[in-house]
Design an enzyme around this catalytic site. Sequence first.
Site, mmCIF file in Angstrom:
data_model
loop_
_atom_site.group_PDB
_atom_site.id
_atom_site.type_symbol
_atom_site.label_atom_id
_atom_site.label_comp_id
_atom_site.label_asym_id
_atom_site.label_seq_id
_atom_site.Cartn_x
_atom_site.Cartn_y
_atom_site.Cartn_z
ATOM 1 N N CYS A 179 0.816 -1.217 0.000
ATOM 2 C CA CYS A 179 0.000 0.000 0.000
ATOM 3 C C CYS A 179 0.851 1.270 0.000
ATOM 4 O O CYS A 179 0.558 2.231 -0.732
ATOM 5 C CB CYS A 179 -0.943 -0.001 1.197
ATOM 6 S SG CYS A 179 -0.129 -0.367 2.782
ATOM 7 N N HIS A 292 -3.071 6.476 4.659
ATOM 8 C CA HIS A 292 -1.657 6.720 4.942
ATOM 9 C C HIS A 292 -1.260 8.128 4.498
ATOM 10 O O HIS A 292 -1.832 8.696 3.558
ATOM 11 C CB HIS A 292 -0.768 5.741 4.157
ATOM 12 C CG HIS A 292 -0.831 4.325 4.639
ATOM 13 N ND1 HIS A 292 -1.483 3.927 5.778
ATOM 14 C CD2 HIS A 292 -0.275 3.184 4.111
ATOM 15 C CE1 HIS A 292 -1.334 2.618 5.933
ATOM 16 N NE2 HIS A 292 -0.620 2.149 4.931
#
Length: 384
Positions: A179, A292
């Site tokens: 990711c 994130h």
Amino acid sequence: MPLAARPLSGSSVRGSVQSRCNASRSRVPRCSRQHRLTQTVQAAKIADGPSVAIVGVTGAVGQEFLRVLKERDFPYSSLKMLASGRSAGKKFHYEGEEHTIEETSESSFKGVDIALFSAGGSISKKLGPIASDAGCTVVDNSSAFRMTEGVPLVIPEVNPEAMKGMRYGQGGIIANPNCSTIIALMAVTPLHRAAKVKRMVISTYQAASGAGQAAMDELELQTSEVLQGKEVTKNIFPFQYAFNLFSHNSPMTENGYNEEEMKMVKETKKIWSNNDVNITATCIRVPIMRAHAESINLEFDRDVSEEEAVELLSKAKGVSMINDRENNIFPTPLDASHHDDVYVGRVRRDISRSDSHGLDLFVCGDQIKKGAALNAVQIAELLL
């Protein structure tokens, strides 16, 4: 024939975010409790579409697979829901039909054209090759095959050519990158195409979702416990997570980097087909639910101005700019949560250099969506 794949950007929020940057800092709407089982939704079920299986359907990414398939009207003829034995027999509605979750086994992939895997590396290693041998094309979200020779590691906006010639129902495995790698390269690749990146320094601020549904639940529980003055429950991490941050929980390697950091280093080189780029990363777990953030410093092989960088990023598929210096408005994880695009801001010249070969960026992206489920479904679209 199956419907053609939709445009890769998959976002309708670029204009609204740009407008917001010139006005008040109202937040992008967020859904509550997004990780719970999908109820009744509609998607593009068609008679001559591929048959699709979702492995790990009860997890956070598995549930996001369902939402993304629906959002992008992914064409399919049948949908098989697979999970562990603990979830087998559970029922829920999707596309107006009641589905029963089946236990994942070696026989689960007979007649399946595409399998989206997000059940952990051990399951992928065991069943991915079996599914491929049965003629099922596997898109795997784990780290099991990312660095395996001959397995494409793909971000569709970055290197779709890596899976050229692959089609559903013909077997094969395609790996979804980490990711943090996806989010970084969505922002950096448009610049790298114009001016070769020689060195990249990344610091990540990673959400609970990257550690799975249990970590998300524990963060929510700990937050409540701290606010009530209770001792916190620590089942997932050895540290208090709420109101704290710590070095990424992946195992440490002999060189002092943890595995998450080394994934970013190795995966970037494979995706770019460039072993000469120098990369260093520091990965931190922060108490954010699902998006994130990353601070990225870049060194190029030529001068790159802020203006050129902003122009390149503004035109890039899957990227939205939030770069309002006047009002001090830049990307946040909340901006990115539940949205397709990766958000980029804080674009500025690296003043530690005597030349104009360096830039700094700040990037945010939804870990469950573009960092996992959306990227995998986009790969599946390229198989149509």
